[in-house]
Design a protein around this motif. Structure first.
Motif, PDB file in Angstrom:
ATOM      1  N   ALA A  12       0.826  -1.210   0.000  1.00  0.00           N
ATOM      2  CA  ALA A  12       0.000   0.000   0.000  1.00  0.00           C
ATOM      3  C   ALA A  12       0.861   1.261   0.000  1.00  0.00           C
ATOM      4  O   ALA A  12       0.551   2.231  -0.691  1.00  0.00           O
ATOM      5  N   LEU A  13       1.945   1.234   0.750  1.00  0.00           N
ATOM      6  CA  LEU A  13       2.792   2.431   0.856  1.00  0.00           C
ATOM      7  C   LEU A  13       3.826   2.528  -0.267  1.00  0.00           C
ATOM      8  O   LEU A  13       4.585   3.505  -0.320  1.00  0.00           O
ATOM      9  N   ALA A  14       3.859   1.555  -1.167  1.00  0.00           N
ATOM     10  CA  ALA A  14       4.799   1.607  -2.290  1.00  0.00           C
ATOM     11  C   ALA A  14       4.481   2.760  -3.239  1.00  0.00           C
ATOM     12  O   ALA A  14       5.359   3.287  -3.896  1.00  0.00           O
ATOM     13  N   SER A  15       3.240   3.176  -3.273  1.00  0.00           N
ATOM     14  CA  SER A  15       2.826   4.250  -4.172  1.00  0.00           C
ATOM     15  C   SER A  15       3.044   5.611  -3.528  1.00  0.00           C
ATOM     16  O   SER A  15       2.584   5.861  -2.409  1.00  0.00           O
ATOM     17  N   PRO A  16       3.720   6.533  -4.234  1.00  0.00           N
ATOM     18  CA  PRO A  16       3.893   7.895  -3.698  1.00  0.00           C
ATOM     19  C   PRO A  16       2.559   8.595  -3.433  1.00  0.00           C
ATOM     20  O   PRO A  16       2.442   9.373  -2.488  1.00  0.00           O
ATOM     21  N   ILE A  17       1.561   8.289  -4.237  1.00  0.00           N
ATOM     22  CA  ILE A  17       0.248   8.910  -4.043  1.00  0.00           C
ATOM     23  C   ILE A  17      -0.359   8.441  -2.722  1.00  0.00           C
ATOM     24  O   ILE A  17      -0.887   9.238  -1.946  1.00  0.00           O
ATOM     25  N   ARG A  18      -0.256   7.151  -2.443  1.00  0.00           N
ATOM     26  CA  ARG A  18      -0.813   6.640  -1.190  1.00  0.00           C
ATOM     27  C   ARG A  18      -0.023   7.149   0.012  1.00  0.00           C
ATOM     28  O   ARG A  18      -0.596   7.420   1.065  1.00  0.00           O
ATOM     29  N   ARG A  19       1.293   7.309  -0.143  1.00  0.00           N
ATOM     30  CA  ARG A  19       2.077   7.907   0.954  1.00  0.00           C
ATOM     31  C   ARG A  19       1.641   9.345   1.186  1.00  0.00           C
ATOM     32  O   ARG A  19       1.519   9.788   2.327  1.00  0.00           O
ATOM     33  N   GLU A  20       1.365  10.072   0.113  1.00  0.00           N
ATOM     34  CA  GLU A  20       0.901  11.452   0.271  1.00  0.00           C
ATOM     35  C   GLU A  20      -0.483  11.494   0.915  1.00  0.00           C
ATOM     36  O   GLU A  20      -0.752  12.355   1.758  1.00  0.00           O
ATOM     37  N   LEU A  21      -1.342  10.562   0.552  1.00  0.00           N
ATOM     38  CA  LEU A  21      -2.669  10.501   1.189  1.00  0.00           C
ATOM     39  C   LEU A  21      -2.533  10.269   2.691  1.00  0.00           C
ATOM     40  O   LEU A  21      -3.217  10.926   3.481  1.00  0.00           O
ATOM     41  N   VAL A  52      -7.112   0.808  -1.454  1.00  0.00           N
ATOM     42  CA  VAL A  52      -5.912   0.005  -1.181  1.00  0.00           C
ATOM     43  C   VAL A  52      -5.429   0.271   0.248  1.00  0.00           C
ATOM     44  O   VAL A  52      -5.094  -0.662   0.983  1.00  0.00           O
ATOM     45  N   LEU A  53      -5.417   1.548   0.642  1.00  0.00           N
ATOM     46  CA  LEU A  53      -5.011   1.901   2.011  1.00  0.00           C
ATOM     47  C   LEU A  53      -5.972   1.305   3.036  1.00  0.00           C
ATOM     48  O   LEU A  53      -5.556   0.813   4.085  1.00  0.00           O
ATOM     49  N   ARG A  54      -7.252   1.346   2.731  1.00  0.00           N
ATOM     50  CA  ARG A  54      -8.265   0.785   3.638  1.00  0.00           C
ATOM     51  C   ARG A  54      -8.101  -0.728   3.762  1.00  0.00           C
ATOM     52  O   ARG A  54      -8.135  -1.285   4.863  1.00  0.00           O
ATOM     53  N   ALA A  56      -5.460  -2.395   3.489  1.00  0.00           N
ATOM     54  CA  ALA A  56      -4.245  -2.668   4.266  1.00  0.00           C
ATOM     55  C   ALA A  56      -4.408  -2.263   5.729  1.00  0.00           C
ATOM     56  O   ALA A  56      -3.503  -2.477   6.532  1.00  0.00           O
ATOM     57  N   GLY A  57      -5.556  -1.681   6.075  1.00  0.00           N
ATOM     58  CA  GLY A  57      -5.814  -1.268   7.455  1.00  0.00           C
ATOM     59  C   GLY A  57      -5.204   0.071   7.818  1.00  0.00           C
ATOM     60  O   GLY A  57      -5.212   0.462   8.985  1.00  0.00           O
ATOM     61  N   LEU A  58      -4.694   0.802   6.824  1.00  0.00           N
ATOM     62  CA  LEU A  58      -4.034   2.082   7.103  1.00  0.00           C
ATOM     63  C   LEU A  58      -4.996   3.253   7.236  1.00  0.00           C
ATOM     64  O   LEU A  58      -4.653   4.269   7.838  1.00  0.00           O
ATOM     65  N   VAL A  59      -6.174   3.125   6.653  1.00  0.00           N
ATOM     66  CA  VAL A  59      -7.200   4.152   6.810  1.00  0.00           C
ATOM     67  C   VAL A  59      -8.534   3.479   7.092  1.00  0.00           C
ATOM     68  O   VAL A  59      -8.747   2.318   6.743  1.00  0.00           O
ATOM     69  N   SER A  60      -9.396   4.230   7.729  1.00  0.00           N
ATOM     70  CA  SER A  60     -10.775   3.767   7.904  1.00  0.00           C
ATOM     71  C   SER A  60     -11.681   4.776   7.208  1.00  0.00           C
ATOM     72  O   SER A  60     -11.286   5.915   6.956  1.00  0.00           O
ATOM     73  N   ILE A  69     -15.714   9.997   4.757  1.00  0.00           N
ATOM     74  CA  ILE A  69     -14.649  10.616   5.544  1.00  0.00           C
ATOM     75  C   ILE A  69     -13.591   9.554   5.816  1.00  0.00           C
ATOM     76  O   ILE A  69     -13.911   8.460   6.294  1.00  0.00           O
ATOM     77  N   TYR A  70     -12.337   9.884   5.544  1.00  0.00           N
ATOM     78  CA  TYR A  70     -11.228   8.943   5.751  1.00  0.00           C
ATOM     79  C   TYR A  70     -10.381   9.401   6.925  1.00  0.00           C
ATOM     80  O   TYR A  70     -10.157  10.590   7.120  1.00  0.00           O
ATOM     81  N   ARG A  71      -9.912   8.414   7.669  1.00  0.00           N
ATOM     82  CA  ARG A  71      -9.095   8.669   8.857  1.00  0.00           C
ATOM     83  C   ARG A  71      -7.898   7.724   8.848  1.00  0.00           C
ATOM     84  O   ARG A  71      -8.028   6.540   8.504  1.00  0.00           O
ATOM     85  N   LEU A  72      -6.740   8.237   9.223  1.00  0.00           N
ATOM     86  CA  LEU A  72      -5.529   7.432   9.302  1.00  0.00           C
ATOM     87  C   LEU A  72      -5.627   6.497  10.503  1.00  0.00           C
ATOM     88  O   LEU A  72      -6.039   6.898  11.587  1.00  0.00           O
ATOM     89  N   GLU A  73      -5.254   5.247  10.302  1.00  0.00           N
ATOM     90  CA  GLU A  73      -5.212   4.264  11.382  1.00  0.00           C
ATOM     91  C   GLU A  73      -3.742   3.958  11.673  1.00  0.00           C
ATOM     92  O   GLU A  73      -3.019   3.480  10.802  1.00  0.00           O
ATOM     93  N   ALA A  74      -3.315   4.229  12.877  1.00  0.00           N
ATOM     94  CA  ALA A  74      -1.898   4.164  13.219  1.00  0.00           C
ATOM     95  C   ALA A  74      -1.395   2.762  13.530  1.00  0.00           C
ATOM     96  O   ALA A  74      -0.199   2.503  13.405  1.00  0.00           O
ATOM     97  N   GLU A  75      -2.247   1.845  13.903  1.00  0.00           N
ATOM     98  CA  GLU A  75      -1.795   0.531  14.367  1.00  0.00           C
ATOM     99  C   GLU A  75      -0.898  -0.202  13.361  1.00  0.00           C
ATOM    100  O   GLU A  75       0.159  -0.699  13.739  1.00  0.00           O
TER     101      GLU A  75
END
Length: 108
Positions: A12-21, A52-54, A56-60, A69-75
């Protein structure tokens, strides 16, 4: 950390766009339209990256009326950090040894 989870997070984090999100979400939850306004791509394309981020559990995601509404999930990031920690120590020690070796050569 389960390697499948780590794999999903790495993918999920391989993409620069997803890292920016994920960086945009550090400031707090945001609607998809606000996130999409930061990119020169269609909203459906941004939504696909968010999926893709969702996955992977990185956003909800939650709905508020017609908005998503999207929120970052830190776990997952904490788990990834814990998994990477021994490797970080390993490379820090190797670089320290290299620095000492180079300093010794400079003294000769």
């Amino acid at each position: 950390m389960d390697t499948d989870i780590g794999g999903d997070v790495f993918t999920a984090l391989a993409s620069p766009i997803r890292r920016e999100l994920t960086a945009l979400l550090l400031d707090g939850p945001r609607p998809v339209n606000q996130l999409a306004s930061h990119f020169d791509m269609s909203r459906p394309s941004v939504s696909e990256h968010l999926r893709v981020l969702r996955d992977a559990g990185l956003v909800s995601e939650r709905r508020s009326g017609r908005q998503r509404i999207y929120r970052l999930e830190a776990e997952p990031l904490r788990e990834l950090s814990e998994w990477l920690s021994p490797y970080e120590r390993f490379w820090r020690e190797k670089l320290s040894e290299l620095r000492k070796l180079l300093d010794e050569e400079d003294e000769l």
